[in-house]
Enzyme design. Structure first.
Site, PDB file in Angstrom:
ATOM      1  N   GLY A  57     -92.432  -4.669  12.519  1.00 24.55           N
ATOM      2  CA  GLY A  57     -92.126  -3.593  11.530  1.00 24.55           C
ATOM      3  C   GLY A  57     -92.748  -3.407  10.298  1.00 24.55           C
ATOM      4  O   GLY A  57     -93.969  -3.542  10.132  1.00 24.55           O
ATOM      5  N   CYS A  58     -91.861  -2.489   9.476  1.00 22.86           N
ATOM      6  CA  CYS A  58     -92.642  -2.641   7.675  1.00 22.86           C
ATOM      7  C   CYS A  58     -93.116  -3.674   7.705  1.00 22.86           C
ATOM      8  O   CYS A  58     -92.253  -4.428   7.309  1.00 22.86           O
ATOM      9  CB  CYS A  58     -91.571  -2.408   7.062  1.00 22.86           C
ATOM     10  SG  CYS A  58     -91.692  -1.879   4.910  1.00 22.86           S
ATOM     11  N   PHE A  59     -94.356  -3.634   6.800  1.00 29.04           N
ATOM     12  CA  PHE A  59     -95.166  -5.290   6.982  1.00 29.04           C
ATOM     13  C   PHE A  59     -94.609  -5.415   5.242  1.00 29.04           C
ATOM     14  O   PHE A  59     -95.257  -6.474   5.323  1.00 29.04           O
ATOM     15  CB  PHE A  59     -96.274  -4.494   6.734  1.00 29.04           C
ATOM     16  CG  PHE A  59     -97.281  -3.535   6.042  1.00 29.04           C
ATOM     17  CD1 PHE A  59     -96.452  -2.826   5.567  1.00 29.04           C
ATOM     18  CD2 PHE A  59     -98.534  -2.597   6.652  1.00 29.04           C
ATOM     19  CE1 PHE A  59     -97.404  -2.316   4.484  1.00 29.04           C
ATOM     20  CE2 PHE A  59     -99.334  -1.374   6.173  1.00 29.04           C
ATOM     21  CZ  PHE A  59     -98.476  -1.419   4.509  1.00 29.04           C
ATOM     22  N   TRP A  60     -93.966  -4.679   4.270  1.00 27.89           N
ATOM     23  CA  TRP A  60     -93.450  -5.418   3.131  1.00 27.89           C
ATOM     24  C   TRP A  60     -92.643  -7.013   2.926  1.00 27.89           C
ATOM     25  O   TRP A  60     -93.192  -7.861   2.859  1.00 27.89           O
ATOM     26  CB  TRP A  60     -92.948  -4.395   2.286  1.00 27.89           C
ATOM     27  CG  TRP A  60     -93.125  -3.181   2.279  1.00 27.89           C
ATOM     28  CD1 TRP A  60     -94.720  -3.028   1.710  1.00 27.89           C
ATOM     29  CD2 TRP A  60     -92.779  -2.014   1.396  1.00 27.89           C
ATOM     30  NE1 TRP A  60     -94.609  -1.845   1.230  1.00 27.89           N
ATOM     31  CE2 TRP A  60     -93.697  -0.777   1.112  1.00 27.89           C
ATOM     32  CE3 TRP A  60     -91.211  -1.489   1.609  1.00 27.89           C
ATOM     33  CZ2 TRP A  60     -93.283  -0.214   0.610  1.00 27.89           C
ATOM     34  CZ3 TRP A  60     -91.267  -0.251   0.493  1.00 27.89           C
ATOM     35  CH2 TRP A  60     -91.759   0.380   0.396  1.00 27.89           C
TER      36      TRP A  60
END
Length: 215
Positions: A57-60
């Site tokens: 998912g979102c890499f943050w």
């Protein structure tokens, strides 16, 4: 022939090489040091360390979860698995590069095992969602493991089968995680690196299923 404009409206479909954006020859400039631990973000890394690419998912949020793990030496975010060389974030979000948002994990096998990192990977997200992760929809959010050697690949595939059995007991669908040999990795823009350390109240879409991978 499927046009690029049609790909933009079909967030669940990967482009073909002919449909992908051309990209560029120059690599993205990145900071020299990790914002949290001060270690180098780019190779060469110290001898004896190992690497893997995880996409969940979102890499943050994914990067934060992984840099917090004991034995992880350094992390960086970037793009992999697609066709466009040296893409920008906006290009990846267009769905026209084929890349997934990934985290490069450099770890010390004397301090943690690959199996322990796999446990974190499986439990930190929902690997059954295909081209999305929660409310984040698009091919860039697909679940991936890109391995650096045959032993890693075998361990990843075995862990996928084990976790699939546990997910089935809980009523989840089949795992859609892609497991493959490591493709070219392109670092993301500087502002994405260790984003949630720089922006503690920033968006984090990371969320698991509540199912655990047995030891």
């Amino acid at each position: 022939m499927v046009l690029r404009s049609e790909i933009l409206t079909k967030k669940s479909e990967l482009p073909t090489p002919d449909q992908a954006l051309p990209g560029r020859e120059s690599a993205m400039p990145v900071p020299e040091a990790h914002f949290v631990n001060g270690r180098p973000l780019t190779a060469p890394f110290p001898a004896g360390l190992q690497q893997v690419l995880f996409g969940m998912g979102c890499f943050w949020g994914a990067e934060r979860r992984l840099w917090q793990q004991p034995g992880v030496w350094v992390t960086a975010v970037g793009y992999a698995g697609g066709y466009t060389p040296n893409p920008t974030y906006d290009e990846v979000c267009s769905g026209l590069t084929g890349h997934s948002e990934v985290v490069l994990v450099v770890y010390n096998p004397q301090e943690t095992s690959f199996e322990q990192l796999l446990k974190v990977f499986w439990e930190a997200h929902d690997p059954t969602q295909g081209m999305r992760q929660g409310g984040d929809i698009g091919t860039q959010y697909r679940s991936v493991i890109y391995t650096f050697d045959a032993a890693q690949k075998a361990a990843a595939m075995a862990s996928r089968e084990n976790f699939q059995a546990e997910l089935a007991k809980a009523g989840y669908d089949r795992i859609t995680t892609e497991i493959a040999d490591v493709p070219p990795f392109y670092y993301a823009e500087a502002y994405h690196q260790q984003y949630l350390a720089k922006n503690p109240n920033g968006y984090c879409g990371l969320g698991g299923t509540g199912v655990c991978l047995p030891a």
